[in-house]
Design an enzyme around this catalytic site. Structure first.
Site, PDB file in Angstrom:
ATOM      1  N   ASP A 100       0.845  -1.378   0.031  1.00  0.00           N
ATOM      2  CA  ASP A 100      -0.113   0.191  -0.065  1.00  0.00           C
ATOM      3  C   ASP A 100       1.004   1.338   0.098  1.00  0.00           C
ATOM      4  O   ASP A 100       2.000   1.256   0.316  1.00  0.00           O
ATOM      5  CB  ASP A 100      -0.946   0.059   1.032  1.00  0.00           C
ATOM      6  CG  ASP A 100      -0.236  -0.129   2.400  1.00  0.00           C
ATOM      7  OD1 ASP A 100       0.828  -0.519   2.571  1.00  0.00           O
ATOM      8  OD2 ASP A 100      -0.661   0.840   3.399  1.00  0.00           O
ATOM      9  N   ASP A 131       8.711   3.722  -1.209  1.00  0.00           N
ATOM     10  CA  ASP A 131       8.111   3.349  -0.107  1.00  0.00           C
ATOM     11  C   ASP A 131       6.671   2.636  -0.563  1.00  0.00           C
ATOM     12  O   ASP A 131       5.681   3.223  -0.457  1.00  0.00           O
ATOM     13  CB  ASP A 131       8.037   4.309   1.081  1.00  0.00           C
ATOM     14  CG  ASP A 131       7.155   4.120   2.090  1.00  0.00           C
ATOM     15  OD1 ASP A 131       7.105   3.073   2.446  1.00  0.00           O
ATOM     16  OD2 ASP A 131       6.737   5.074   2.758  1.00  0.00           O
ATOM     17  N   GLU A 165       0.228  -0.639   6.071  1.00  0.00           N
ATOM     18  CA  GLU A 165       1.193  -0.145   6.523  1.00  0.00           C
ATOM     19  C   GLU A 165       1.135   1.358   6.785  1.00  0.00           C
ATOM     20  O   GLU A 165       1.368   1.873   7.760  1.00  0.00           O
ATOM     21  CB  GLU A 165       2.587  -0.296   5.919  1.00  0.00           C
ATOM     22  CG  GLU A 165       3.977  -0.187   6.930  1.00  0.00           C
ATOM     23  CD  GLU A 165       4.328   1.201   7.155  1.00  0.00           C
ATOM     24  OE1 GLU A 165       4.938   1.472   8.219  1.00  0.00           O
ATOM     25  OE2 GLU A 165       4.051   2.086   6.086  1.00  0.00           O
ATOM     26  N   THR A 327     -18.629  35.741   9.446  1.00  0.00           N
ATOM     27  CA  THR A 327     -18.446  35.803  10.857  1.00  0.00           C
ATOM     28  C   THR A 327     -19.102  34.716  11.767  1.00  0.00           C
ATOM     29  O   THR A 327     -20.225  34.894  12.307  1.00  0.00           O
ATOM     30  CB  THR A 327     -18.943  37.390  11.025  1.00  0.00           C
ATOM     31  OG1 THR A 327     -20.382  37.343  10.583  1.00  0.00           O
ATOM     32  CG2 THR A 327     -18.065  38.157  10.454  1.00  0.00           C
ATOM     33  N   HIS A 439       6.095   9.723   0.991  1.00  0.00           N
ATOM     34  CA  HIS A 439       4.926  10.347   1.430  1.00  0.00           C
ATOM     35  C   HIS A 439       4.737  11.786   1.072  1.00  0.00           C
ATOM     36  O   HIS A 439       3.676  12.504   1.517  1.00  0.00           O
ATOM     37  CB  HIS A 439       5.009  10.329   3.139  1.00  0.00           C
ATOM     38  CG  HIS A 439       5.047   9.021   3.775  1.00  0.00           C
ATOM     39  ND1 HIS A 439       4.675   8.953   5.119  1.00  0.00           N
ATOM     40  CD2 HIS A 439       5.403   8.028   3.406  1.00  0.00           C
ATOM     41  CE1 HIS A 439       4.847   7.539   5.473  1.00  0.00           C
ATOM     42  NE2 HIS A 439       5.080   6.993   4.412  1.00  0.00           N
TER      43      HIS A 439
END
Ligand SMILES: [Zn+2]
Length: 474
Positions: A100, A131, A165, A327, A439
């Protein structure tokens, strides 16, 4: 590989010939695996995760690995396969990797689409290139090459390729416990780490753990008019900001009482090993693209980013975030917070301390909750273990220089699981370059590392065979 010229790195002639002849196919299979967008944390990619698992299972079967299955976990499946014909005197290694990947946003920062692998300048660019699909792929090609050229493996292998993972390995511990009976072995080899600064071969001897939680602050059932109610009711966003500000001091010291109680202090030897690593702090900071470095007072950058615990806000949201002004007093506010942990911190204990602290400092009149999102324990393996020394020899024989031993700042919860559930020593043998953008946008893998690493893996199995089961037990 057609895009990168490499001399043979080993004396295993049949292996070299096989790898040379299969270079183009190898690049194609690498790309094919990278094209599957197996983002485990996004539900819309569930089918892609399964597709990646099935792709890997088919690849293992084609290589001659046995008992291959896509094994259910309650989440994304584990791919299991083994080859156990080396005999009872030969060691059994359990190989771990994960198929993954992390989400890809922000997409506009990628030079090319994340799931369309691009090769240039000796690099392959794609989400997962490093990775960890790249390293899973190295294991697939190593076992294929050995079985094709020798008809056998020097040791027994079991493959465990996980699909969660990047989602804190949610179901893996459970799966390991359920399958403990068929996971006998002598060593766990995890390939989900990388080389050291300057692409120096490295063996990771320590990994940080993690504790991940979300803070939810709730006020009124709906957003309130800030003119009509402002000043009279507590504001969840203001309150959350105050909580977050009170988690880490200006000196970088985490302000949660008891947080450091179980931290094993860095020894003089640890600090000397850190100081001996080749590391250019300015160049590193420039490479990261930050204006300055910050961290816990009294520690070096290398110590801060792997040998000491951390607390970071990973995301915050509340109220109106569109263009222009609106607001309101937001009805609720949220933050995701992660703590990287070092030996001997325990994620459950850190969660308790974190929750107590957040509730203690929360503004009265608001609902405040801490939700646990996952965690994993830190690990530390001896550099003197025979399995570690064998890995060092394999690296030196293939990359031409001895590895350094490093601690990594990241977390692989499974590393601790292999030790605590299966009772195995863990060797973290990973090959990604240190600036691979894992990442982040533009993740890449050095194709020379990928190619040589396949040879390292093959050599490592030979080294373990030479030690034998008994030698491995010490
Ligand atoms: Zn990884």
């Amino acid at each position: 590989m057609s895009d990168v010229a490499l001399p043979p790195r080993t004396t295993d002639e049949p292996l070299e010939t096989y790898l040379a002849n299969s270079a183009d196919r190898r690049m194609e299979s690498y790309k094919a695996l990278l094209r599957i967008p197996s983002i485990s944390t996004l539900p819309e990619h569930s089918a892609d995760c399964r597709a990646a698992a099935e792709w890997i299972a088919a690849d293992l079967v084609a290589s001659g690995v046995e008992h291959v299955e896509v094994s259910e976990t309650g989440g994304h499946p584990v791919v299991y396969g083994d080859w156990l014909r080396a005999g009872p005197a030969a060691p059994t290694a359990i190989v771990y990797g994960h198929y993954d990947v992390q989400p890809v946003d922000p997409l506009d920062l990628w030079d090319s689409p994340p799931f369309e692998p691009a090769v240039r300048d000796g690099r392959i660019l794609a989400r997962g290139a490093a990775d960890d699909k790249g390293q899973v792929h190295m294991h697939l090609r190593a076992v294929q090459a050995l079985l094709a050229t020798r008809g056998s493996l020097p040791i027994n292998l079991r493959f465990v390729f996980e699909g969660e993972e990047e989602s804190t390995s949610l179901h893996l511990a459970e799966w390991l416990i359920a399958n403990r009976g068929r996971l006998g072995g002598d060593v766990a080899v995890i390939s989900d780490s990388g080389f050291f600064d300057g692409n120096v071969p490295a063996i990771t001897v320590g990994l940080r753990g993690i504790m991940y939680a979300q803070i939810d602050v709730v006020g009124s059932p709906v957003d309130l008019h800030s003119g009509s109610y402002g000043g009279a009711v507590p504001n969840p966003a203001n309150a959350l900001a105050r909580i977050v500000a009170d988690l880490v001091g200006p000196d970088g010291v985490i302000a949660i009482p008891g947080f450091y109680d179980d931290v094993r202090p860095l020894t003089d030897r640890d600090r000397a090993a850190y100081a001996a690593l080749p590391f250019d702090e300015d160049a590193w900071a420039a490479g990261v693209g930050v204006r300055g470095l910050a961290g816990e007072i009294g520690y070096t950058t290398l110590e801060r980013k792997s040998g000491r615990p951390t607390l970071d806000v990973n995301g915050m949201w509340s109220g109106f975030t569109g263009e222009g002004s609106k607001t309101i007093i937001p009805a609720h506010a949220h933050a995701k917070v992660s703590c990287r942990l070092v030996p001997d911190q325990d994620p459950d204990r850190i969660l308790d301390l974190f929750r107590e602290h957040v509730l203690r400092i929360a503004t009265p009149g608001l609902g405040v909750e801490v939700v646990y999102l996952g965690g994993g324990r830190p690990t530390l393996t001896s550099i003197d273990h025979p399995a570690t020394s064998a890995a060092a020899r394999a690296l030196e024989a293939t990359f031409g220089q001895p590895p350094v031993y490093v601690r990594e700042g990241g977390s692989i919860p499974v590393a601790a699981s292999f030790t605590s559930i299966l009772g195995l020593p863990v060797v973290l043998l990973g090959f990604t370059p240190p600036d691979e953008n894992a990442h982040a946008p533009n993740e890449w893998m050095d194709l020379a590392n990928h190619e040589t690493g396949i040879r390292t893996i093959a050599r490592y199995w030979d080294e373990l065979a030479e030690i034998g089961r008994e030698g491995l037990a010490g």
